[in-house]
Design a protein around this motif. Sequence first.
Motif, PDB file in Angstrom:
ATOM      1  N   PRO A 117       0.839  -1.208   0.000  1.00 16.80           N
ATOM      2  CA  PRO A 117       0.000   0.000   0.000  1.00 16.80           C
ATOM      3  C   PRO A 117       0.867   1.247   0.000  1.00 16.80           C
ATOM      4  O   PRO A 117       1.974   1.262   0.551  1.00 16.80           O
ATOM      5  CB  PRO A 117      -0.817  -0.125   1.283  1.00 16.80           C
ATOM      6  N   VAL A 118       0.370   2.274  -0.628  1.00 16.78           N
ATOM      7  CA  VAL A 118       1.102   3.528  -0.718  1.00 16.78           C
ATOM      8  C   VAL A 118       0.308   4.608  -0.003  1.00 16.78           C
ATOM      9  O   VAL A 118      -0.923   4.671  -0.119  1.00 16.78           O
ATOM     10  CB  VAL A 118       1.356   3.917  -2.192  1.00 16.78           C
ATOM     11  N   GLN A 119       0.991   5.442   0.753  1.00 21.05           N
ATOM     12  CA  GLN A 119       0.320   6.526   1.466  1.00 21.05           C
ATOM     13  C   GLN A 119       0.229   7.735   0.541  1.00 21.05           C
ATOM     14  O   GLN A 119       1.241   8.308   0.137  1.00 21.05           O
ATOM     15  CB  GLN A 119       1.070   6.883   2.745  1.00 21.05           C
ATOM     16  N   ILE A 143       5.461   9.141 -12.405  1.00 20.86           N
ATOM     17  CA  ILE A 143       5.115   9.661 -11.094  1.00 20.86           C
ATOM     18  C   ILE A 143       5.771   8.791 -10.037  1.00 20.86           C
ATOM     19  O   ILE A 143       5.705   7.558 -10.104  1.00 20.86           O
ATOM     20  CB  ILE A 143       3.582   9.665 -10.891  1.00 20.86           C
ATOM     21  N   TYR A 144       6.419   9.411  -9.060  1.00 19.04           N
ATOM     22  CA  TYR A 144       7.022   8.693  -7.945  1.00 19.04           C
ATOM     23  C   TYR A 144       6.354   9.124  -6.646  1.00 19.04           C
ATOM     24  O   TYR A 144       6.139  10.319  -6.415  1.00 19.04           O
ATOM     25  CB  TYR A 144       8.525   8.987  -7.844  1.00 19.04           C
ATOM     26  N   LEU A 145       6.043   8.123  -5.798  1.00 17.75           N
ATOM     27  CA  LEU A 145       5.528   8.395  -4.470  1.00 17.75           C
ATOM     28  C   LEU A 145       6.346   7.592  -3.462  1.00 17.75           C
ATOM     29  O   LEU A 145       6.652   6.421  -3.711  1.00 17.75           O
ATOM     30  CB  LEU A 145       4.053   8.005  -4.361  1.00 17.75           C
ATOM     31  N   PRO A 146       6.709   8.193  -2.336  1.00 18.04           N
ATOM     32  CA  PRO A 146       7.503   7.460  -1.333  1.00 18.04           C
ATOM     33  C   PRO A 146       6.673   6.369  -0.663  1.00 18.04           C
ATOM     34  O   PRO A 146       5.455   6.493  -0.509  1.00 18.04           O
ATOM     35  CB  PRO A 146       7.894   8.550  -0.332  1.00 18.04           C
ATOM     36  N   ALA A 175       4.133  17.107  -5.665  1.00 17.07           N
ATOM     37  CA  ALA A 175       4.973  17.801  -4.692  1.00 17.07           C
ATOM     38  C   ALA A 175       4.257  17.951  -3.355  1.00 17.07           C
ATOM     39  O   ALA A 175       4.882  17.880  -2.295  1.00 17.07           O
ATOM     40  CB  ALA A 175       5.369  19.179  -5.240  1.00 17.07           C
ATOM     41  N   ALA A 176       2.941  18.156  -3.391  1.00 19.44           N
ATOM     42  CA  ALA A 176       2.177  18.307  -2.158  1.00 19.44           C
ATOM     43  C   ALA A 176       2.175  17.033  -1.331  1.00 19.44           C
ATOM     44  O   ALA A 176       1.954  17.068  -0.118  1.00 19.44           O
ATOM     45  CB  ALA A 176       0.742  18.717  -2.483  1.00 19.44           C
ATOM     46  N   GLN A 177       2.443  15.876  -1.974  1.00 22.94           N
ATOM     47  CA  GLN A 177       2.433  14.591  -1.274  1.00 22.94           C
ATOM     48  C   GLN A 177       3.834  14.054  -1.012  1.00 22.94           C
ATOM     49  O   GLN A 177       4.000  12.905  -0.597  1.00 22.94           O
ATOM     50  CB  GLN A 177       1.647  13.561  -2.079  1.00 22.94           C
ATOM     51  N   GLY A 178       4.851  14.869  -1.304  1.00 23.25           N
ATOM     52  CA  GLY A 178       6.220  14.408  -1.117  1.00 23.25           C
ATOM     53  C   GLY A 178       6.736  13.569  -2.270  1.00 23.25           C
ATOM     54  O   GLY A 178       7.763  12.903  -2.142  1.00 23.25           O
TER      55      GLY A 178
END
Length: 361
Positions: free
Chosen positions: A241-243, A349-352, A329-332
Amino acid sequence: MSRSRFPFRWLSSLHTRPGGDWWEYALVIAVVALLTAGGLLLPPAYFRSIGLIDLLALILLSLRVGRWPMLAAGLLSALTWDYFFIEPRFQLGIRDINDALLVAIYLVVALVAGQLTAQIRAQARKERIREESEKLARTLLDSVSHELRTPLAVITAALDNFDDAPAPLQASLAGEIRTATQRLNRLVRNLLDQTRLESGMLQPRMEWCDARDLVNAAVEGVTDALDGRAFTVTAPDELPPVQADFALTEHALSNLLLNAAVHTPPGTPVSLTVGLTEGGRRVYFTVTDSGPGLPPRVRDRLFQKFTRGNAARSGGLGLGLSIVRGFMAAQGGEVVTAKNSGPGASFTIYLPLSTPQPERE
């Protein structure tokens, strides 16, 4: 756009820091040194004339340098005039009240001229910003008017012919109305989203999301745009899961898919790949098309608002990629574009990733 009546417009091109740029101080030193060297060639009796020439030079310098360089010019001129030209020469000290008054005038002129120059430059910057804002607002209004006119014209024409049309044609007209309405909805949504980003009102609601749910929601929102294309989704069987903010991320993915569909030839394939980066620290979503690709000169500014590629089709405001960047950017996270081995463009798109914490009982 009307011609500006601001008389010192050329000063707006001098971008100086609050303390002045180094070249301003260099100019001050060069002018004072040149005047001092020239004054030493004259007889000592001309020392007051030399002082008046220095004062004139200060006034002229105020047209080119800022407040603090002007103050430095006043001090330097006063010191050099006192040291080299006022009796006793080659030492600091003023015995005559008239000479002291001239030194004081140096400093007053430097302070007043520097302050006036700073005010003129500030006014010039405001004038330039105002003119650019007016131009941007006019361009945006023209673009929005054009974008609104096309779907509204389609909807109006379809409704005018709908009642008298046979059943098969009514189905076709209903499809045209639906497509035009979706286009209007995207336009308004992009404008509202850009306004939220620029106003600082965007507050992501982070939650644990399934990457497949994000993909399914994004694809469902642009089904009409992808119709008639070979569209593939590639994802591993297991993804953590991704936050993320589900709505923002789904919208960002939709914008990338729509961008690929709108700016590539009809029928060309589009793909969406989901996976984990090396080390498993981030999840990525890559949208790849088979269109004309991205010229190098356009690649660096694609994510600026109102930016469109040279080969872009008519339509659109150039906000989609800017919104994607703002949402990520708003989500890091971040969004990047990469060079393809073949034709087309690729956006990722990259998400931590982070580990979900167990709920406390």
